[in-house]
Enzyme design. Structure first.
Site, mmCIF file in Angstrom:
data_model
loop_
_atom_site.group_PDB
_atom_site.id
_atom_site.type_symbol
_atom_site.label_atom_id
_atom_site.label_comp_id
_atom_site.label_asym_id
_atom_site.label_seq_id
_atom_site.Cartn_x
_atom_site.Cartn_y
_atom_site.Cartn_z
ATOM 1 N N LYS A 41 -5.319 -11.302 -1.732
ATOM 2 C CA LYS A 41 -5.890 -10.466 -2.800
ATOM 3 C C LYS A 41 -4.962 -10.451 -4.004
ATOM 4 O O LYS A 41 -3.741 -10.377 -3.855
ATOM 5 C CB LYS A 41 -6.115 -9.060 -2.253
ATOM 6 C CG LYS A 41 -6.645 -8.043 -3.237
ATOM 7 C CD LYS A 41 -6.855 -6.703 -2.523
ATOM 8 C CE LYS A 41 -7.120 -5.579 -3.488
ATOM 9 N NZ LYS A 41 -7.244 -4.264 -2.796
ATOM 10 N N ASP A 72 -6.252 -3.374 3.465
ATOM 11 C CA ASP A 72 -5.682 -4.075 2.310
ATOM 12 C C ASP A 72 -4.212 -3.679 2.201
ATOM 13 O O ASP A 72 -3.883 -2.569 1.771
ATOM 14 C CB ASP A 72 -6.415 -3.697 1.017
ATOM 15 C CG ASP A 72 -7.791 -4.339 0.912
ATOM 16 O OD1 ASP A 72 -8.324 -4.775 1.940
ATOM 17 O OD2 ASP A 72 -8.337 -4.380 -0.211
ATOM 18 N N LYS A 111 -9.792 -12.224 -2.536
ATOM 19 C CA LYS A 111 -10.324 -11.006 -3.149
ATOM 20 C C LYS A 111 -9.707 -10.848 -4.527
ATOM 21 O O LYS A 111 -8.480 -10.805 -4.664
ATOM 22 C CB LYS A 111 -10.033 -9.776 -2.298
ATOM 23 C CG LYS A 111 -10.529 -8.466 -2.937
ATOM 24 C CD LYS A 111 -10.338 -7.280 -1.999
ATOM 25 C CE LYS A 111 -10.681 -5.972 -2.682
ATOM 26 N NZ LYS A 111 -10.543 -4.802 -1.772
#
Length: 222
Positions: free
Chosen positions: A151, A89, A180
């Site tokens: 995300k 991430d 996400k």
């Protein structure tokens, strides 16, 4: 809906202890969460503990502000992969997004995707700081550069995920990528709303409580 398989069970921060990581791992195994998301220093340990399970190990790069240089982020990614990370991430440089510095953003994401060597890469765009047109632009750019997910948040901005932003991100990426949602997911209702809006992964430190349907008090779950 198997909610557990949407959850990246998360424990990040400067004071996280070994005991807390052990608890996170035990909970992830018990509830069969999709992954644990931990700081780079815990990746190797978590991978060893989860070796005989289906729980993935996710870690963060350029976290939490995205202001490390691209070379440093790529190095972080390579080290994380070496230690056993299954998912990365990464935090985009928000100032580049605001300045529409698309070339720099694309180059960085491509570099991290290459360094990840086939692992899933999620690009954290920090929606709290962005206008709708900026969310649209960077979401398109992230997927085009090879990222698998876009995300919403790190949890360190003034706010986290919201349904409006998740819907916009999903509309932008379509079937080419996934979304996400993270930050502020405090109840089963919140989780379901994010999933209905298009999220296929939820970042939260309250996975156990979500599974048990409990309302969480506090400012953030991530």
């Amino acid at each position: 809906m198997n909610l557990n398989q949407y959850i990246d069970h998360t424990k990040l921060g400067p004071t996280v202890s070994l005991a807390q990581i052990d608890q996170l791992i035990a909970e992830a195994i018990k509830y069969q969460f999709k992954s644990v998301c931990v700081s780079p220093v815990w990746v190797k340990y978590a991978k060893e503990k989860l070796a005989s399970t289906n729980v993935l190990v996710c870690t963060v790069v350029g976290f939490p502000h995205g202001t490390s240089t691209t070379k440093v982020k790529i190095y972080e990614t390579k080290e994380a992969v070496k230690d056993g990370a299954d998912e990365i991430d990464m935090v985009v440089h928000v100032a580049d997004v605001k300045a529409q510095n698309k070339k720099a953003i694309s180059k960085e994401i491509k570099g991290i995707v290459k360094a990840a060597a086939g692992r899933t890469v999620k690009v954290i765009i920090e929606t709290a700081y962005l206008e709708k047109k900026e969310i649209t632009s960077v979401s398109k750019l992230a997927i085009k550069a090879g990222a698998h997910f876009v995300k919403t948040s790190t949890g360190y901005a003034p706010s986290g995920a919201n349904v409006t932003d998740v819907k916009l991100m999903k509309k932008v990426v379509g079937d080419a990528g996934e979304i996400k949602a993270s930050g502020g997911i405090r109840s089963m209702e919140d989780a379901k709303a994010m999933i209905e809006a298009g999220a296929t992964r939820l970042g939260t430190s309250s996975g156990v409580s979500l599974m048990e349907g409990e309302k969480i008090n506090g400012n953030t779950t991530y």
